[in-house]
Design a protein around this motif. Structure first.
Motif, PDB file in Angstrom:
ATOM      1  N   SER A  27       0.819  -1.210   0.000  1.00 42.06           N
ATOM      2  CA  SER A  27       0.000   0.000   0.000  1.00 42.06           C
ATOM      3  C   SER A  27       0.854   1.262   0.000  1.00 42.06           C
ATOM      4  O   SER A  27       2.024   1.236   0.410  1.00 42.06           O
ATOM      5  N   SER A  28       0.241   2.334  -0.469  1.00 40.42           N
ATOM      6  CA  SER A  28       0.893   3.651  -0.466  1.00 40.42           C
ATOM      7  C   SER A  28       0.047   4.577   0.380  1.00 40.42           C
ATOM      8  O   SER A  28      -1.181   4.509   0.346  1.00 40.42           O
ATOM      9  N   ARG A  29       0.716   5.436   1.110  1.00 44.02           N
ATOM     10  CA  ARG A  29      -0.015   6.351   1.997  1.00 44.02           C
ATOM     11  C   ARG A  29       0.567   7.754   1.899  1.00 44.02           C
ATOM     12  O   ARG A  29       1.789   7.916   1.850  1.00 44.02           O
ATOM     13  N   HIS A  92      -5.389   0.644  10.504  1.00 45.91           N
ATOM     14  CA  HIS A  92      -4.595   1.829  10.139  1.00 45.91           C
ATOM     15  C   HIS A  92      -5.473   3.052   9.882  1.00 45.91           C
ATOM     16  O   HIS A  92      -5.072   3.973   9.184  1.00 45.91           O
ATOM     17  N   GLU A 122      -2.117  14.646  17.227  1.00 48.71           N
ATOM     18  CA  GLU A 122      -0.964  15.521  17.525  1.00 48.71           C
ATOM     19  C   GLU A 122      -1.180  16.916  16.896  1.00 48.71           C
ATOM     20  O   GLU A 122      -0.809  17.944  17.455  1.00 48.71           O
ATOM     21  N   ARG A 126      -5.221  15.638  10.485  1.00 42.08           N
ATOM     22  CA  ARG A 126      -4.262  14.787   9.771  1.00 42.08           C
ATOM     23  C   ARG A 126      -5.021  14.089   8.656  1.00 42.08           C
ATOM     24  O   ARG A 126      -5.870  13.226   8.914  1.00 42.08           O
ATOM     25  N   GLN A 128      -5.256  11.543   5.679  1.00 42.82           N
ATOM     26  CA  GLN A 128      -4.537  10.339   5.227  1.00 42.82           C
ATOM     27  C   GLN A 128      -5.246   9.710   4.028  1.00 42.82           C
ATOM     28  O   GLN A 128      -6.453   9.466   4.082  1.00 42.82           O
ATOM     29  N   ASN A 171       7.533  18.157  11.220  1.00 41.65           N
ATOM     30  CA  ASN A 171       6.512  18.148  10.163  1.00 41.65           C
ATOM     31  C   ASN A 171       6.285  19.508   9.513  1.00 41.65           C
ATOM     32  O   ASN A 171       5.500  19.626   8.574  1.00 41.65           O
ATOM     33  N   ARG A 177       3.890  13.340   5.064  1.00 46.05           N
ATOM     34  CA  ARG A 177       4.624  12.080   5.157  1.00 46.05           C
ATOM     35  C   ARG A 177       4.059  11.161   4.072  1.00 46.05           C
ATOM     36  O   ARG A 177       2.852  10.899   4.032  1.00 46.05           O
ATOM     37  N   SER A 179       4.463   7.398   2.366  1.00 49.26           N
ATOM     38  CA  SER A 179       5.078   6.122   2.728  1.00 49.26           C
ATOM     39  C   SER A 179       4.531   4.960   1.916  1.00 49.26           C
ATOM     40  O   SER A 179       3.447   5.046   1.348  1.00 49.26           O
ATOM     41  N   MET A 181       4.168   0.561   2.213  1.00 49.80           N
ATOM     42  CA  MET A 181       4.326  -0.637   3.038  1.00 49.80           C
ATOM     43  C   MET A 181       4.841  -1.722   2.097  1.00 49.80           C
ATOM     44  O   MET A 181       4.145  -2.120   1.165  1.00 49.80           O
ATOM     45  N   ILE A 210       5.154  -2.364  10.814  1.00 51.99           N
ATOM     46  CA  ILE A 210       3.807  -2.354  10.232  1.00 51.99           C
ATOM     47  C   ILE A 210       2.855  -1.360  10.889  1.00 51.99           C
ATOM     48  O   ILE A 210       1.988  -0.797  10.243  1.00 51.99           O
ATOM     49  N   TYR A 211       3.022  -1.103  12.200  1.00 51.72           N
ATOM     50  CA  TYR A 211       2.137  -0.135  12.842  1.00 51.72           C
ATOM     51  C   TYR A 211       2.810   1.212  13.117  1.00 51.72           C
ATOM     52  O   TYR A 211       2.508   1.906  14.072  1.00 51.72           O
ATOM     53  N   GLY A 212       3.730   1.584  12.231  1.00 51.59           N
ATOM     54  CA  GLY A 212       4.300   2.930  12.290  1.00 51.59           C
ATOM     55  C   GLY A 212       5.333   3.130  13.375  1.00 51.59           C
ATOM     56  O   GLY A 212       5.987   2.165  13.818  1.00 51.59           O
ATOM     57  N   GLN A 223       7.704  -0.276   6.543  1.00 50.47           N
ATOM     58  CA  GLN A 223       7.084   0.969   6.095  1.00 50.47           C
ATOM     59  C   GLN A 223       8.199   1.979   5.851  1.00 50.47           C
ATOM     60  O   GLN A 223       8.990   2.258   6.747  1.00 50.47           O
TER      61      GLN A 223
HETATM   62  N1  LIG Z   1       1.993   2.748   3.321  1.00 53.25           N
HETATM   63  C1  LIG Z   1       1.218   2.444   4.337  1.00 53.25           C
HETATM   64  N2  LIG Z   1       0.232   1.528   4.206  1.00 53.25           N
HETATM   65  C2  LIG Z   1      -0.584   1.214   5.227  1.00 53.25           C
HETATM   66  N3  LIG Z   1      -0.503   1.767   6.432  1.00 53.25           N
HETATM   67  C3  LIG Z   1       0.462   2.682   6.622  1.00 53.25           C
HETATM   68  C4  LIG Z   1       1.367   3.060   5.602  1.00 53.25           C
HETATM   69  N4  LIG Z   1       2.217   3.987   6.097  1.00 53.25           N
HETATM   70  C5  LIG Z   1       1.861   4.165   7.381  1.00 53.25           C
HETATM   71  N5  LIG Z   1       0.809   3.404   7.700  1.00 53.25           N
HETATM   72  C6  LIG Z   1       0.143   3.341   8.976  1.00 53.25           C
HETATM   73  O1  LIG Z   1      -0.222   4.654   9.398  1.00 53.25           O
HETATM   74  C7  LIG Z   1      -0.103   4.759  10.812  1.00 53.25           C
HETATM   75  C8  LIG Z   1       0.766   5.952  11.178  1.00 53.25           C
HETATM   76  O2  LIG Z   1       2.085   5.706  10.793  1.00 53.25           O
HETATM   77  P1  LIG Z   1       3.333   6.496  11.383  1.00 53.25           P
HETATM   78  O3  LIG Z   1       3.284   6.504  12.873  1.00 53.25           O
HETATM   79  O4  LIG Z   1       4.554   5.948  10.745  1.00 53.25           O
HETATM   80  O5  LIG Z   1       3.156   7.933  10.739  1.00 53.25           O
HETATM   81  P2  LIG Z   1       2.492   9.318  11.150  1.00 53.25           P
HETATM   82  O6  LIG Z   1       1.618   9.150  12.339  1.00 53.25           O
HETATM   83  O7  LIG Z   1       1.899   9.887   9.935  1.00 53.25           O
HETATM   84  O8  LIG Z   1       3.740  10.179  11.405  1.00 53.25           O
HETATM   85  P3  LIG Z   1       4.409  10.921  12.634  1.00 53.25           P
HETATM   86  O9  LIG Z   1       5.355   9.929  13.183  1.00 53.25           O
HETATM   87  O10 LIG Z   1       5.065  12.060  11.983  1.00 53.25           O
HETATM   88  O11 LIG Z   1       3.323  11.328  13.593  1.00 53.25           O
HETATM   89  C9  LIG Z   1       0.439   3.423  11.295  1.00 53.25           C
HETATM   90  O12 LIG Z   1      -0.630   2.578  11.661  1.00 53.25           O
HETATM   91  C10 LIG Z   1       1.083   2.867  10.053  1.00 53.25           C
HETATM   92  O13 LIG Z   1       1.165   1.482  10.041  1.00 53.25           O
END
Ligand SMILES: Nc1ncnc2c1ncn2[C@@H]1O[C@H](COP(=O)(O)OP(=O)(O)OP(=O)(O)O)[C@@H](O)[C@H]1O
Length: 358
Positions: A27-29, A92, A122, A126, A128, A171, A177, A179, A181, A210-212, A223
């Motif tokens: 997946s792409s996020r 997620h 935070e 946000r 996504q 940020n 961000r 990303s 997976m 997998i959970y960030g 990820q």
């Molecule tokens: N490409 C992806 N596919 C599926 N789920 C993803 C993907 N990238 C991130 N996630 C999920 O998104 C959630 C947040 O990820 P992460 O903590 O890395 O980033 P964030 O919260 O955006 O960033 P930050 O650390 O800056 O607050 C996690 O559950 C992570 O597994």
């Protein structure tokens, strides 16, 4: 859609569509962090200020139709039971922080769950966007559209010099961000990951589990995301990540080919051994389950196993998490009970799959 509908299906509708290169990039996020002008960041804001924001978004955006995402629904965390929040984290769709700590937390979700907008995590907002396979540019386009849609009714904190202002300095700027997976079992088996990880870090990218943030890489799932959000355009950030991901895809493909050419019997043994364990075990811890599922998925992608669908890894990875197991059971389970249920669920799912294809 009601909360019950979002938590009843393990696999989000967006996951069912197999995007480009989905044998390696699951997946792409893209996520964009935004804050409201003249309202303190969530950490410092009064609960009333946060509630006012959540109410405003509820009034203007919940049950509204977006031309790309269809109907959007706002769900408040205060209306959810602990395990329901856990299931949304496992899918997620919300973060552990929104589930556990947020005041006046809420999430806007699209029907196919490819869009989720967390409120009062935070940052105030946000955004996504999640897409199947390797589709970072498309995910960025969609996230930007949602950004514009929200900006219609909300004033985002923006500084001419610094860009979007965010709660965490890392940020600031684009608030972006991006990303992917990735499933990289062949690079792990051939012990190349130890060399690749530091190189990826040196290129300004972060590798997480997998959970960030803070989670470990289970099931050979990594990820990979950008670290830098300032001083580059959004397109450049995505472009830079994209080129590293393309190289990793090529390296993983080459490693799979080498394994098949040089160690075919060992690979077949590994894949079928894991399949056998998954198909017949009576109790299984999640660590072993994710490892075995990764082997089976590799077997499917390498053409060793033919009668199981590739989506099984994505689906079972979520179904076997504690929140889902308890949601299905309808009760709180002890770790032993979960291990027993997990084994049963995997067995049923695999047997159903082979029956369907025979
Ligand atoms: N490409 C992806 N596919 C599926 N789920 C993803 C993907 N990238 C991130 N996630 C999920 O998104 C959630 C947040 O990820 P992460 O903590 O890395 O980033 P964030 O919260 O955006 O960033 P930050 O650390 O800056 O607050 C996690 O559950 C992570 O597994």
């Amino acid at each position: 859609m009601s909360l019950q509908q979002f938590i009843s299906q393990a696999i989000s509708p967006w996951m069912k569509k197999e995007g480009p290169n989905s044998d390696i990039v699951l997946s792409s996020r893209v996520r964009l962090a935004r804050n409201i002008q003249n309202v303190p960041f969530p950490m410092l804001a009064a609960t009333e200020e946060l509630s006012a924001l959540s109410d405003k978004i509820n009034t203007h955006y919940s049950r509204q139709s977006h031309h790309r995402f269809g109907t959007i629904e706002l769900l408040k965390t205060e209306d959810m039971k602990q395990n329901e929040k856990r299931v949304l984290v496992e899918k997620h769709l919300i973060s552990p922080a929104l589930s556990d700590e947020s005041r006046a937390g809420a999430v806007l979700l699209s029907e196919d769950e490819s869009l989720s907008v967390m409120i009062n995590e935070e940052d105030h907002i946000r955004i996504q966007c999640l897409l199947s396979g390797f589709q970072l540019t498309e995910a960025l386009k969609l996230a930007n559209e949602v950004d514009d849609w929200l900006e219609d009714k909300l004033d985002f904190a923006f500084d001419e010099k610094r860009g979007y202002l965010t709660s965490c300095p890392t940020n600031v700027g684009t608030g972006l961000r991006a990303s992917v997976m990735m499933h990289l079992p062949a690079l792990v088996i051939t012990r190349q990951m130890n060399r690749i990880l530091p190189a990826v870090n040196q290129l300004g990218l972060v590798v997480r589990g997998i959970y960030g943030e803070g989670s470990e890489a289970q099931g050979n799932l990594f990820q990979i995301s950008n670290q830098i959000t300032l001083g580059k355009t959004e397109e450049d950030i995505v472009q830079d990540l994209q080129s590293v991901v393309l190289q990793l895809i090529q390296q993983e493909r080459a490693a799979r080919k080498t394994l098949m050419e040089q160690s075919r019997i060992q690979m077949e043994d590994r894949v079928y051994r894991s399949y056998g364990v998954l198909a017949y075990s009576r109790t299984m811890e999640s660590k072993e389950a994710t490892k075995r599922l990764s082997d089976v998925r590799l077997g499917i992608d390498m053409g060793i196993i033919k009668d199981v669908s590739a989506n099984i890894l994505n689906e079972l990875m979520i179904l076997i998490q504690p929140g889902f197991l308890q949601q299905y059971a309808g009760e709180v389970l002890s770790p032993e009970q979960r291990d027993h249920r997990r084994a049963m669920l995997i067995r049923d799912r695999l047997h159903l799959e082979t029956k369907k294809n025979n």
